[in-house]
Each structure stands twice: as C-alpha cells, then as structure tokens.
Enzyme design. Sequence first.
Site, short mmCIF file in Angstrom:
data_model
loop_
_atom_site.label_atom_id
_atom_site.label_comp_id
_atom_site.label_asym_id
_atom_site.label_seq_id
_atom_site.Cartn_x
_atom_site.Cartn_y
_atom_site.Cartn_z
N GLU A 160 0.81 -1.23 0.00
CA GLU A 160 0.00 0.00 0.00
C GLU A 160 0.84 1.27 0.00
OE1 GLU A 160 -2.63 -0.63 3.36
OE2 GLU A 160 -3.42 -2.48 2.52
N ASN A 201 2.25 -4.81 -3.38
CA ASN A 201 0.88 -5.27 -3.13
C ASN A 201 0.01 -4.06 -2.78
OD1 ASN A 201 -0.97 -7.53 -2.54
ND2 ASN A 201 -0.80 -6.93 -0.38
N HIS A 237 -10.14 -6.60 -2.38
CA HIS A 237 -11.21 -6.37 -1.39
C HIS A 237 -12.37 -5.67 -2.11
CE1 HIS A 237 -8.80 -7.60 2.02
NE2 HIS A 237 -7.82 -6.79 1.64
N GLU A 266 -5.72 -10.97 -1.40
CA GLU A 266 -6.55 -10.80 -0.19
C GLU A 266 -8.03 -10.75 -0.56
OE1 GLU A 266 -5.26 -7.40 2.15
OE2 GLU A 266 -3.15 -7.82 1.81
N ASP A 268 -11.83 -10.74 -0.87
CA ASP A 268 -13.08 -10.95 -0.16
C ASP A 268 -14.13 -10.02 -0.77
OD1 ASP A 268 -12.27 -8.56 1.11
OD2 ASP A 268 -12.01 -9.50 3.07
#
Length: 347
Positions: A160, A201, A237, A266, A268
């Site tokens: 990030e 990432n 996400h 990651e 979801d």
Amino acid sequence: MKRLLLGLVTIVLALAIPLPAHAGKAPDNLRELSHKLGVWIGSAVDVTALAGEADYRTVLNREFTHITGENAMKWESIEAERGVYTWEAADAVVRNAQRNRQKVRGHTLVWHNQLPTWLTEGVADGSIDAKELRKILRDHIMTEAGRYRGKIRAWDVVNEVVDDDGNLRQTIWLTHLGPGYIADAFRWAHQADPHAKLYINDYNLEWDTDKINTTLNIVKDLKAKRVPIDGIGFQGHLGIQYDYPADFPNVMRQFTDLGLEAAITEADVRMVLPVTPEKLATQADYYKRMLSTCVADRRCVEFTVWGYTDRHSWVPGWFDGEGAACIMDENLNPKPAYNALLSVRKR
Ligand code: 9MR
C-alpha cells in the site's frame, strides 16, 4: 495382425491426444481445483483460530494450497519491543504450511500500519533520526526475510505505498527516507532470501486508475534500475454494493506485460447486511470473476482469500453494517461463492 494394428492405432491415438490432468471429473474441493487450474489457491490464516479451533484447522488444510499469516508476520507482531523478537505466530504459519503441502506468502515487510509503537514514537519524537531509521528498516527486512529464507514462496515486500489520489503515500518511510526506500526494500529482501518472489501489493488496484498508473510507473522505474521485483499483488477487497471492476483483466495484463507474475492476494467480497440469497448470488459472481481473471492470465499464479470463513473476517470490525464477505459461513458451510469458485475452468 489386425488386433496388433488396432492396438497400435489405439496407443498412437492415446499419445496424440494428451488429456488434461483430472479431465472430466469436477473438483471436490479447492485443493483439487488448485491442481486442476495450475493456480495456487490460498487463504489468510488467523493463528489463534489455527491453534484453538480443530474444525477451522481441518478445513484450512483440506482446502488450500497456499497460506498467508493475516497478522502474524507484521512488524508489531514480531518485534513489539525493540530488539525482542516473537516468532511463535509466524513460525506456526510456516510449520502448518510445511506439514500440509502449502506455499506461504509472507505479509508484509514494509507497511505504514501495524508498526510497533517504539518505532512510530521514536520517529515522532526525533529520538530515531533518518539514518537510524534506514538501518532499522534494513535490519528488520534482513532479520525477518532471513529467518524464513527458502520457506516463503512470495513476499509482500511493500504494501500500500500509493495513496488514494495516486501519490506516493506519506508514511514515515517516504517522509524520512525518500522514495528510494522502495528500491532499497526490494534489494534487501532479495539479499535475505534470493529465491522468494518479491511483490508490490495494494488495494483498489483492480480499478483505481490513478493508483494503477502510479504503480505501473513504480514498477517500470524499478525494472529500469534492475531492482529485483517479481510480482504484482492485487488485494481484491470488493463489495457487492459497488459495480464489479470489469476492467480488471486488462489491468492485470498491463502489469504482467511488464514481465511480472501476478497474484490476487486478499480477496473478499463484502455486503451490506442482512444477507439475502440475491446478495449471495452476486457475491458468488464477483468471486468467480476474480478467480477467472487470474486463470485467464498465464502469469497469474495465486488466488488467495482474506480469510475463508465469516467466523474470522476483518470486515465487520471495519465497515459498519457490512459483513458476510467470505466463501464459507460462520459454521464453515460453503456459501454459493465457494461453489462458484469450484466451477471455474481452465483458460
Ligand atoms: O485482516 C487484518 C486485520 O486483522 C487487522 O486488524 C488489520 C490492521 O490494519 O489488517 C488486516 O489486514 C489488512 C492487510 O494486512 C493489508 N491489506 C488490507 C487488510 C484488511 O485491512
């Protein structure tokens, strides 16, 4: 003679038409799917649940070929007190992987969150100056990546580093070390573990044009300087209240065309509660499209969910009124999203 000829013809035909492994049979679980697709399928791991919940452990190890410590390898987890290392949780992740034929994603070496307070306070009150901070970062990377040398398939080296406006994020690293800290981090990680794949990432990288462009420029710059960067991690996400990022396959291609491997790191898909069958169907579609995007790009090697069960998910704690973001419910029963993933086929 006729028999012999027929036999020969059969053999030649069988050799000429190679069948894909497990052809025909639908996969029973994600581990089988992973082998069938040639893509690692992973989950973030909650180490407390791993130690304390037998059902959580059983399902994790049956379903997944790749794991990421959700918090276990973050700086505050391993060095809460300066110079005192606590490796138990991180070791537990690696040990579980070794026992269950799983690869490991190391998460994460350089981030602005979950830093120990001795570090953030020391920088804030000036007791840690820039020179010392650089040494601290180097030592951290060398120590952690060095400890797990040869045991981590891929490291999220920097996490990030671009903000929501597409600028380099203002963090203690950027402010005190300048933008060169990113290249330094990759070089140090490579020195510590030469075979690990080294990733940048980020979240919203599936669709946020400003972030995409800045990140592409970072990668190009690193490559031009021969900095050892190997991969791009799309956190994935998503939420069903937002349109699915339909351009994601093209975005991934922009990065893989630079020679990077890709991973969805990651995934979801959250929703505004309450859960309804319609929302679950939309969620299933989003998950399926994400995995399909990975499967369609030959450089995409890993699809990891950020927790596989609604029993342990970061979402309800962070987004008021939202939840149910995972592929299994609290009782570890598969949701439609799980079955949608199982239905994904090879490119
Ligand atoms: O899932 C993690 C949660 O348990 C922590 O409280 C949180 C702290 O920032 O971090 C969560 O994981 C994040 C990951 O490390 C980086 N990308 C975003 C994830 C969700 O916030």
